[in-house]
Scaffold this motif. Structure first.
Motif, PDB file in Angstrom:
ATOM      1  N   GLY A 176      36.231  78.348  70.227  1.00  0.00           N
ATOM      2  CA  GLY A 176      35.518  77.725  71.391  1.00  0.00           C
ATOM      3  C   GLY A 176      34.027  78.538  71.683  1.00  0.00           C
ATOM      4  N   PRO A 177      33.454  77.897  72.769  1.00  0.00           N
ATOM      5  CA  PRO A 177      32.331  78.736  73.468  1.00  0.00           C
ATOM      6  C   PRO A 177      32.570  80.100  73.762  1.00  0.00           C
ATOM      7  N   VAL A 178      33.907  80.332  74.402  1.00  0.00           N
ATOM      8  CA  VAL A 178      34.452  81.502  75.068  1.00  0.00           C
ATOM      9  C   VAL A 178      35.792  81.837  74.386  1.00  0.00           C
ATOM     10  N   ASN A 179      35.781  83.002  73.587  1.00  0.00           N
ATOM     11  CA  ASN A 179      36.913  83.305  72.693  1.00  0.00           C
ATOM     12  C   ASN A 179      37.234  84.948  72.917  1.00  0.00           C
ATOM     13  N   PRO A 180      38.359  85.430  72.443  1.00  0.00           N
ATOM     14  CA  PRO A 180      38.607  86.911  72.806  1.00  0.00           C
ATOM     15  C   PRO A 180      37.773  87.495  71.942  1.00  0.00           C
ATOM     16  N   SER A 181      37.504  87.066  70.647  1.00  0.00           N
ATOM     17  CA  SER A 181      36.636  87.899  69.775  1.00  0.00           C
ATOM     18  C   SER A 181      35.109  88.252  70.357  1.00  0.00           C
ATOM     19  N   ASN A 182      34.686  87.507  71.229  1.00  0.00           N
ATOM     20  CA  ASN A 182      33.253  87.595  71.966  1.00  0.00           C
ATOM     21  C   ASN A 182      33.389  87.785  73.267  1.00  0.00           C
ATOM     22  N   CYS A 183      34.454  88.140  73.862  1.00  0.00           N
ATOM     23  CA  CYS A 183      34.484  88.243  75.406  1.00  0.00           C
ATOM     24  C   CYS A 183      33.865  89.451  76.072  1.00  0.00           C
ATOM     25  N   VAL A 184      32.758  89.267  76.867  1.00  0.00           N
ATOM     26  CA  VAL A 184      32.111  90.252  77.259  1.00  0.00           C
ATOM     27  C   VAL A 184      32.886  91.058  78.119  1.00  0.00           C
ATOM     28  N   TYR A 185      33.861  90.184  78.952  1.00  0.00           N
ATOM     29  CA  TYR A 185      34.821  91.027  80.133  1.00  0.00           C
ATOM     30  C   TYR A 185      35.484  92.154  79.140  1.00  0.00           C
ATOM     31  N   PHE A 186      36.265  91.593  78.216  1.00  0.00           N
ATOM     32  CA  PHE A 186      36.939  92.686  77.375  1.00  0.00           C
ATOM     33  C   PHE A 186      36.291  94.000  77.014  1.00  0.00           C
ATOM     34  N   PRO A 208      36.820  84.008  85.078  1.00  0.00           N
ATOM     35  CA  PRO A 208      36.426  82.775  85.780  1.00  0.00           C
ATOM     36  C   PRO A 208      35.973  81.322  84.645  1.00  0.00           C
ATOM     37  N   VAL A 209      36.294  81.901  83.567  1.00  0.00           N
ATOM     38  CA  VAL A 209      36.271  80.821  82.460  1.00  0.00           C
ATOM     39  C   VAL A 209      37.389  80.720  81.694  1.00  0.00           C
ATOM     40  N   PHE A 210      38.735  80.972  82.166  1.00  0.00           N
ATOM     41  CA  PHE A 210      39.939  81.065  81.436  1.00  0.00           C
ATOM     42  C   PHE A 210      40.223  79.753  80.707  1.00  0.00           C
ATOM     43  N   GLU A 211      39.769  78.861  81.696  1.00  0.00           N
ATOM     44  CA  GLU A 211      40.225  77.351  80.952  1.00  0.00           C
ATOM     45  C   GLU A 211      39.453  76.955  79.727  1.00  0.00           C
ATOM     46  N   LEU A 212      38.154  77.628  79.402  1.00  0.00           N
ATOM     47  CA  LEU A 212      37.548  77.580  78.274  1.00  0.00           C
ATOM     48  C   LEU A 212      37.652  78.201  76.989  1.00  0.00           C
ATOM     49  N   CYS A 213      38.545  79.276  77.576  1.00  0.00           N
ATOM     50  CA  CYS A 213      38.696  80.258  76.462  1.00  0.00           C
ATOM     51  C   CYS A 213      39.745  80.094  75.381  1.00  0.00           C
ATOM     52  N   GLU A 214      39.547  79.804  73.947  1.00  0.00           N
ATOM     53  CA  GLU A 214      40.086  79.309  72.873  1.00  0.00           C
ATOM     54  C   GLU A 214      39.439  79.715  71.581  1.00  0.00           C
TER      55      GLU A 214
END
Length: 412
Positions: free
Chosen positions: A395-405, A386-392
């Protein structure tokens, strides 16, 4: 006074005549229709029982039959007031009742038929005290005329029905309810049986690949091999799809006894060396003997799967419709015949007994049909984030701290 006396005398003289006409009219009504048929005034006149079509005499005869509970008045939207007859045995029950209140209670229960009637409805329509209603019901139950019943539509209501009637499917829920509770295990089990039967009749089985595997047989319509080394074949027409053993009718068993396609020859792309695992394959175009709802119901009846429960064609049609809504089967209409076949046949691999057993032991339900269409992108969290566009990165959301992963990988 003289005229009044003569009138009474005439009424007394007419009594034997009315009694004879009552019996004649009642017998004639029973000969010309069932107890559900409504007779209008013109219908009664047309029976040619009343002399000279005397309407006044007809009124006396009909009133006498109503007093004897042999006729029941009803209102028809087309012809107005009408009458239907009641059996003599049933009329005796009415005349044996102690008072009018009990007779009215019994009449309302009788009119309710196999659906039954709620005790509060009886009280509201008759406008009688609750103690009087209980006394009437107790008398009728003691006589064995009525009995209480349970309704799946109104499980908390006290319902009553005539003792000689079987509750309707609307009241009992039909074969899908046991003791007024929805039998989900029974329904799910039947759905699996029906699905497997449709799959068996609407597909042919392809064995697994590998060295030493049994050669797969395909339906007659398809590619006919001219020789062992032939590279091309001839396509059969739908009219050529026949079987000598079945008088020209193609069946799943007969359709499987044919020549193997070129893809099964040594070295071909679909040969036993490179073929995929066992699966169910569709019949070729032109095959129109897919199982109907009637044939499915007949199979269930002959197999004795449902024990003491008899399923009608309409009952089986309900389960087939559920499979259609779930996308597991689909209707195939050829001419006037409406059959059913499984959907996405090419994706329906053979069942894995070990996997099914593992699911059953873990308490999970074994799914029917093919797995849902999916790919790696939609299965991974990124495909539906749901926050794909904010992921980088950073950034506030990134692969290293992704709760979904974390949750997807089972590390949460």
């Amino acid at each position: 006074m003289a005229s009044l006396a003569s009138s009474r005398a005439g009424t007394g003289e007419d009594t034997p005549k009315v009694e004879i006409l009552k019996d004649a009219l009642y017998e004639e009504m029973t000969q010309h229709g069932s107890s559900e048929r409504l007779y209008s005034q013109n219908d009664l006149i047309s029976l040619n029982i009343i002399p000279k079509n005397d309407l006044g005499l007809l009124l006396k005869v009909v009133q006498g039959l109503c007093d004897d509970r042999l006729l029941v008045a009803a209102t028809d939207n087309r012809t107005g007031i009408s009458w239907r007859y009641r059996s003599r045995d049933e009329a005796k029950k009415y005349t044996s009742l102690p008072n009018n209140e009990t007779a009215m209670v019994y009449e309302l229960i009788d009119e309710a038929g196999a659906d039954g009637i709620w005790s509060r409805t009886l009280k509201g329509r008759l406008k009688i005290h609750e103690s009087v209603l209980k006394t009437c019901i107790k008398h009728l139950e003691t006589k064995g005329y009525i009995t209480d019943m349970k309704s799946v539509e109104h499980p908390n209501k006290k319902m009553y029905i005539k003792a000689n009637l079987r509750p309707s499917d609307r009241a009992t829920g039909g074969p899908w309810y046991t003791d007024s509770n929805l039998d989900e295990a029974f329904i799910v089990g039947l759905e699996k049986i029906i699905f497997n039967f449709i799959r068996m009749k609407s597909t042919h089985f392809r064995g697994g690949g590998g060295e030493g595997s049994t050669a797969t047989k395909t339906p007659k319509k398809g590619v006919v091999v001219a020789g062992q080394g032939a590279a091309r074949g001839r396509k059969r027409a739908a009219t050529e799809m026949s079987s000598e053993e079945d008088g020209g009718r193609a069946t799943p068993a007969a359709a499987a006894a044919s020549h193997p396609p070129p893809a099964q020859q040594a070295g071909g792309p679909g040969s036993s060396r490179s073929r995929a695992g066992p699966a169910y394959l569709p019949f070729p175009a032109g095959y129109n003997y897919y199982p109907t709802a009637y044939e499915i119901a007949e199979f269930i009846h002959k197999s004795g799967i449902t024990n003491n429960t008899t399923l009608s064609e309409d009952d089986v049609q309900q389960l087939v419709d559920i499979l259609c809504y779930d996308g597991l089967v689909e209707p195939v209409v050829v001419g006037r015949r409406k059959g059913y076949r499984t959907t996405r046949i090419s994706k329906q691999e053979a069942e894995d007994p070990a996997r099914n057993k593992e699911l059953e032991e873990s308490g999970q339900e074994v799914p029917l049909g093919p797995p849902p269409v999916s790919n790696g992108f939609v299965e991974a969290p990124c495909g539906r984030c749901p926050v794909f566009e904010l992921c980088e990165e950073g950034g506030p959301v990134n692969p290293s701290n992704c709760v979904y992963f974390q949750r997807w990988l089972g590390l949460d």
